[in-house]
Design an enzyme around this catalytic site. Structure first.
Site, mmCIF file in Angstrom:
data_model
loop_
_atom_site.group_PDB
_atom_site.id
_atom_site.type_symbol
_atom_site.label_atom_id
_atom_site.label_comp_id
_atom_site.label_asym_id
_atom_site.label_seq_id
_atom_site.Cartn_x
_atom_site.Cartn_y
_atom_site.Cartn_z
ATOM 1 C CE LYS A 139 -16.900 -15.297 58.113
ATOM 2 N NZ LYS A 139 -16.522 -14.716 59.410
ATOM 3 C CD GLN A 193 -17.973 -15.415 62.595
ATOM 4 O OE1 GLN A 193 -17.197 -15.757 61.726
ATOM 5 N NE2 GLN A 193 -18.712 -14.319 62.478
ATOM 6 C CG ASP A 224 -11.255 -12.387 60.616
ATOM 7 O OD1 ASP A 224 -11.903 -12.075 59.602
ATOM 8 O OD2 ASP A 224 -11.714 -13.093 61.526
HETATM 9 N N1 GUN Z 1 -18.009 -11.198 63.225
HETATM 10 C C1 GUN Z 1 -18.574 -10.258 62.443
HETATM 11 N N2 GUN Z 1 -17.788 -10.001 61.373
HETATM 12 C C2 GUN Z 1 -16.712 -10.792 61.509
HETATM 13 C C3 GUN Z 1 -15.552 -10.990 60.704
HETATM 14 O O1 GUN Z 1 -15.322 -10.365 59.671
HETATM 15 N N3 GUN Z 1 -14.685 -11.916 61.168
HETATM 16 C C4 GUN Z 1 -14.883 -12.603 62.325
HETATM 17 N N4 GUN Z 1 -13.957 -13.472 62.711
HETATM 18 N N5 GUN Z 1 -15.940 -12.442 63.078
HETATM 19 C C5 GUN Z 1 -16.857 -11.540 62.670
#
Ligand code: GUN
Length: 284
Positions: free
Chosen positions: A53, A97, A120
């Site tokens: 990311k 996350q 998100d």
């Molecule tokens: N963990 C697995 N997929 C995601 C996601 O799309 N966003 C976040 N914040 N955590 C995750």
């Protein structure tokens, strides 16, 4: 004959567009778009996601602010960090996350992210807006799936769509997006009485179960559009999706591969959402 929906290629195209927008944002506002990424603990998969990311931010010209907290961080520590980021004008998006270590209350933490910075799309407010078909920040993976369908001009209206999996992150928002696009939507899960029967009716099938090659050829209607959100390892340790691609592909009109399908789109859509959040906050 089936056609592949190439997520890698579409991602590259979208990222170029996002980079252009990020540049325009900087010209108009005098600052870079900012994304804060919070990782608590040392889950190896989460570390990889967070690294990717942050790398993507650099590639499209978004400034990333990474916060690494130890596994034993307290609820108060994480909440204090999020409160600070919520107030910080240079931060347009906040991403925590998941999964968080078990001793933390994820709900309480996510609630502190302002709706306009919730890139998100996981907050109750954004999920509520999506349910009401209002403009909002949409969860990245399902939003990426919609972009993939759009890229092939696939008509969704009136189609029977089946979503296998009901997670808050993928299945539920996916079903709402398809419903908002006028599909007739069925959501299947572990308690569904006859999964094969439901899948066989799908014009559009989205697999988001997290089980390697779970969707087999006998579950696919001839000419179906199959979207594979899965990311698993097969018996040989090779990356594979939830769909038994090799045996399913010939029954499809369109299919997404793993790797190179939905996967690359998720981070791209995070960049897309962060960009949208920035323009929304600055009203430009
Ligand atoms: N963990 C697995 N997929 C995601 C996601 O799309 N966003 C976040 N914040 N955590 C995750």
């Amino acid at each position: 004959m089936y056609e592949i929906i190439d997520g890698k290629k579409l991602s590259a195209k979208l990222r170029a567009e996002i980079a252009e927008k990020a540049n325009k944002f900087k010209e108009k506002s005098g600052r870079q778009i900012g994304l804060a990424v919070v990782l608590v603990g040392e889950d190896p998969a989460s570390q990889v996601y967070v690294r990717n990311k942050i790398k993507a931010c650099g590639e499209v010209g978004i400034k990333s602010y990474a916060y690494y907290l130890p596994e034993n961080a307290g609820q108060g520590d994480v909440e204090e960090l999020i409160r600070g980021l919520a107030e910080d004008c240079s931060v347009d998006g906040i991403l925590v996350q998941l999964p968080l270590p078990k001793h933390l209350h994820a709900d309480e933490i996510l609630k502190l992210i302002p709706v306009e910075k919730d890139v998100d799309g996981f907050s109750g407010q954004n999920i509520g807006k999506l349910a009401m078909n209002e403009d909002c920040l949409v969860a990245c993976t399902p939003n990426g799936v919609m972009k993939m369908l759009e890229s092939k001009n696939i008509q969704i209206r009136g189609k029977k769509a089946v979503v296998v999996g009901r997670s808050d992150i993928v299945g539920k928002p996916m079903a709402m997006l398809l419903l908002n696009a006028d599909a007739t939507v069925t959501v299947c899960h572990s308690k569904t009485a006859d999964l094969k029967k439901e899948c066989l009716e799908a014009d559009i099938l989205v697999a988001a179960v997290g089980k390697a090659k779970f969707i087999t050829a006998d579950m696919i209607k001839e000419g179906a559009i199959v979207v594979d959100v899965g990311m698993n390892r097969d018996e040989n340790g090779k990356l594979c999706g939830d769909v038994d691609f090799e045996n399913v592909k010939d029954k499809c009109s369109y299919i997404t591969p793993v790797p190179g399908g939905v996967g690359p789109m998720t981070i791209t859509m995070l960049m897309y959402n962060t960009c949208a959040a920035a323009f929304g906050r600055e009203k430009i």
